[in-house]
Each structure stands twice: as structure tokens, then as C-alpha cells.
Design a protein around this motif. Structure first.
Motif, PDB file in Angstrom:
ATOM      1  N   ARG A  23       0.930  -1.253  -0.161  1.00  0.00           N
ATOM      2  CA  ARG A  23      -0.041  -0.015   0.063  1.00  0.00           C
ATOM      3  C   ARG A  23       0.837   1.202  -0.067  1.00  0.00           C
ATOM      4  O   ARG A  23       0.476   2.229  -0.728  1.00  0.00           O
ATOM      5  N   ALA A  24       1.936   1.398   0.700  1.00  0.00           N
ATOM      6  CA  ALA A  24       2.941   2.247   0.812  1.00  0.00           C
ATOM      7  C   ALA A  24       3.430   2.640  -0.587  1.00  0.00           C
ATOM      8  O   ALA A  24       3.502   3.665  -1.004  1.00  0.00           O
ATOM      9  N   GLY A  25       4.031   1.420  -1.282  1.00  0.00           N
ATOM     10  CA  GLY A  25       4.179   1.637  -2.453  1.00  0.00           C
ATOM     11  C   GLY A  25       3.394   2.091  -3.711  1.00  0.00           C
ATOM     12  O   GLY A  25       3.767   2.937  -4.500  1.00  0.00           O
ATOM     13  N   LYS A  40       1.102   3.890  -2.919  1.00  0.00           N
ATOM     14  CA  LYS A  40       0.565   5.154  -2.741  1.00  0.00           C
ATOM     15  C   LYS A  40       1.659   6.197  -3.264  1.00  0.00           C
ATOM     16  O   LYS A  40       1.465   7.226  -3.774  1.00  0.00           O
ATOM     17  N   ILE A  41       2.965   5.845  -3.015  1.00  0.00           N
ATOM     18  CA  ILE A  41       4.125   6.513  -3.825  1.00  0.00           C
ATOM     19  C   ILE A  41       3.953   6.805  -5.223  1.00  0.00           C
ATOM     20  O   ILE A  41       4.368   7.732  -5.545  1.00  0.00           O
ATOM     21  N   VAL A  42       3.490   5.515  -5.845  1.00  0.00           N
ATOM     22  CA  VAL A  42       3.376   5.671  -7.298  1.00  0.00           C
ATOM     23  C   VAL A  42       2.363   6.655  -7.773  1.00  0.00           C
ATOM     24  O   VAL A  42       2.443   7.342  -8.597  1.00  0.00           O
ATOM     25  N   ALA A  43       1.084   6.368  -7.075  1.00  0.00           N
ATOM     26  CA  ALA A  43       0.012   7.077  -7.420  1.00  0.00           C
ATOM     27  C   ALA A  43       0.212   8.574  -7.117  1.00  0.00           C
ATOM     28  O   ALA A  43      -0.323   9.447  -7.761  1.00  0.00           O
ATOM     29  N   THR A  44       0.734   9.027  -6.010  1.00  0.00           N
ATOM     30  CA  THR A  44       0.930  10.367  -5.859  1.00  0.00           C
ATOM     31  C   THR A  44       2.104  11.212  -6.561  1.00  0.00           C
ATOM     32  O   THR A  44       2.234  12.298  -6.882  1.00  0.00           O
ATOM     33  N   GLY A  45       2.953  10.216  -7.246  1.00  0.00           N
ATOM     34  CA  GLY A  45       4.150  10.698  -7.801  1.00  0.00           C
ATOM     35  C   GLY A  45       4.015  10.474  -9.374  1.00  0.00           C
ATOM     36  O   GLY A  45       4.952  11.031 -10.069  1.00  0.00           O
ATOM     37  N   LEU A  46       2.994   9.877  -9.835  1.00  0.00           N
ATOM     38  CA  LEU A  46       2.631   9.943 -11.276  1.00  0.00           C
ATOM     39  C   LEU A  46       3.051  11.108 -12.047  1.00  0.00           C
ATOM     40  O   LEU A  46       3.503  11.162 -13.008  1.00  0.00           O
ATOM     41  N   ARG A  47       2.171  12.182 -11.504  1.00  0.00           N
ATOM     42  CA  ARG A  47       2.385  13.757 -12.215  1.00  0.00           C
ATOM     43  C   ARG A  47       3.743  14.076 -11.870  1.00  0.00           C
ATOM     44  O   ARG A  47       4.134  14.604 -13.016  1.00  0.00           O
ATOM     45  N   ASP A  71       7.419   4.013 -20.188  1.00  0.00           N
ATOM     46  CA  ASP A  71       8.021   2.428 -20.199  1.00  0.00           C
ATOM     47  C   ASP A  71       8.526   2.412 -18.831  1.00  0.00           C
ATOM     48  O   ASP A  71       8.439   1.581 -17.876  1.00  0.00           O
ATOM     49  N   GLU A  72       9.328   3.666 -18.348  1.00  0.00           N
ATOM     50  CA  GLU A  72       9.961   3.201 -17.016  1.00  0.00           C
ATOM     51  C   GLU A  72       9.060   3.413 -15.985  1.00  0.00           C
ATOM     52  O   GLU A  72       9.075   2.795 -14.776  1.00  0.00           O
ATOM     53  N   LEU A  73       8.026   4.489 -16.174  1.00  0.00           N
ATOM     54  CA  LEU A  73       6.912   4.415 -14.876  1.00  0.00           C
ATOM     55  C   LEU A  73       6.201   3.021 -14.799  1.00  0.00           C
ATOM     56  O   LEU A  73       5.980   2.581 -13.856  1.00  0.00           O
ATOM     57  N   GLU A  74       5.678   2.641 -15.966  1.00  0.00           N
ATOM     58  CA  GLU A  74       5.236   1.215 -15.989  1.00  0.00           C
ATOM     59  C   GLU A  74       6.021   0.024 -15.299  1.00  0.00           C
ATOM     60  O   GLU A  74       5.524  -0.575 -14.586  1.00  0.00           O
ATOM     61  N   LYS A  75       7.279  -0.085 -15.688  1.00  0.00           N
ATOM     62  CA  LYS A  75       8.070  -1.071 -15.001  1.00  0.00           C
ATOM     63  C   LYS A  75       8.295  -0.743 -13.515  1.00  0.00           C
ATOM     64  O   LYS A  75       8.197  -1.541 -12.792  1.00  0.00           O
ATOM     65  N   LEU A  76       8.457   0.758 -13.124  1.00  0.00           N
ATOM     66  CA  LEU A  76       8.432   0.938 -11.700  1.00  0.00           C
ATOM     67  C   LEU A  76       7.004   0.299 -10.846  1.00  0.00           C
ATOM     68  O   LEU A  76       7.054  -0.402  -9.886  1.00  0.00           O
ATOM     69  N   PHE A  77       5.784   0.645 -11.567  1.00  0.00           N
ATOM     70  CA  PHE A  77       4.594   0.288 -11.010  1.00  0.00           C
ATOM     71  C   PHE A  77       4.643  -1.119 -11.062  1.00  0.00           C
ATOM     72  O   PHE A  77       4.222  -1.852  -9.961  1.00  0.00           O
ATOM     73  N   LEU A  78       4.945  -1.864 -11.992  1.00  0.00           N
ATOM     74  CA  LEU A  78       4.854  -3.340 -12.066  1.00  0.00           C
ATOM     75  C   LEU A  78       5.855  -4.174 -11.163  1.00  0.00           C
ATOM     76  O   LEU A  78       5.703  -5.213 -10.851  1.00  0.00           O
ATOM     77  N   SER A  79       6.891  -3.456 -10.846  1.00  0.00           N
ATOM     78  CA  SER A  79       7.885  -4.016  -9.950  1.00  0.00           C
ATOM     79  C   SER A  79       7.228  -4.326  -8.502  1.00  0.00           C
ATOM     80  O   SER A  79       7.525  -5.046  -7.451  1.00  0.00           O
ATOM     81  N   LEU A  80       6.222  -3.591  -8.161  1.00  0.00           N
ATOM     82  CA  LEU A  80       5.470  -3.680  -6.925  1.00  0.00           C
ATOM     83  C   LEU A  80       4.527  -4.977  -7.052  1.00  0.00           C
ATOM     84  O   LEU A  80       3.926  -5.266  -6.114  1.00  0.00           O
TER      85      LEU A  80
END
Length: 89
Positions: A51-53, A55-62, A79-88
Motif C-alpha cells: 500500500r505504501a508503494g 501510494k508513492i506511485v499514485a501520488t508521484g505519477l504527475r 515505459d520506465e513508469l510502467e516498469k516501476l509500477f509493475l515492480s510492486l
């Protein structure tokens, strides 16, 4: 910066909760507690970290997709953002 002060407070709260739960899991193992209880508490730790991860991705998208201040890293690509998100996952 991950987000506004409220988002950071929420993230830190989740991480501190996970930290406390992990300390509890360690104590449970040291005390020889039942496997079911340990695994249940470990699952709670994992969920709190997830959930913390998220939340970090969700608030940091912009922020991750926009220009950064001079001297900092370039904005993340989709692509980098998708890879970061999928790492969770």
C-alpha cells in the motif's frame, strides 16, 4: 519529493505501521509462536508495504512525468513508469 505533505504523511504512517508489524513478526518467531499466526502477521506487513508503494506511485505519477528542476534527473518515460509500477506486483 514524493508528493504533498499529506501524501508523505500517509506514506510514512503506512511504513511505520509495517515496521511495527515486522518487529512483531520477528518477536513471534523468536518466541516460537504458531506458524499460522506468524504468516498472518507477515501478510499484514506485506500488505502495508504494498500500500505504501502504490501510494508513492499514485501520488508521484504527475511529478514523474513532468519536467524536473534544473540539475535533477530527466522525467520518467511511460515505459520506465510502467516498469516501476509493475515492480510492486
Amino acid at each position: 519529493m514524493i508528493g504533498d505533505d499529506d501524501a508523505i504523511a500517509q506514506i510514512l504512517h503506512r511504513l511505520r505501521r509495517a515496521q511495527g508489524q515486522l518487529t512483531g513478526v520477528i518477536s513471534m518467531i523468536e518466541d516460537g509462536r504458531d506458524c499460522k499466526d506468524v504468516v498472518t502477521q507477515l501478510a499484514a506487513v506485506s500488505k502495508a508495504l504494498d500500500r505504501a508503494g502504490f501510494k508513492i506511485v499514485a501520488t508521484g505519477l504527475r511529478q514523474c512525468l513532468t519536467d524536473t528542476p534544473e540539475g535533477e534527473r530527466a522525467p520518467m518515460t511511460i515505459d520506465e513508469l510502467e516498469k516501476l509500477f509493475l515492480s510492486l506486483a
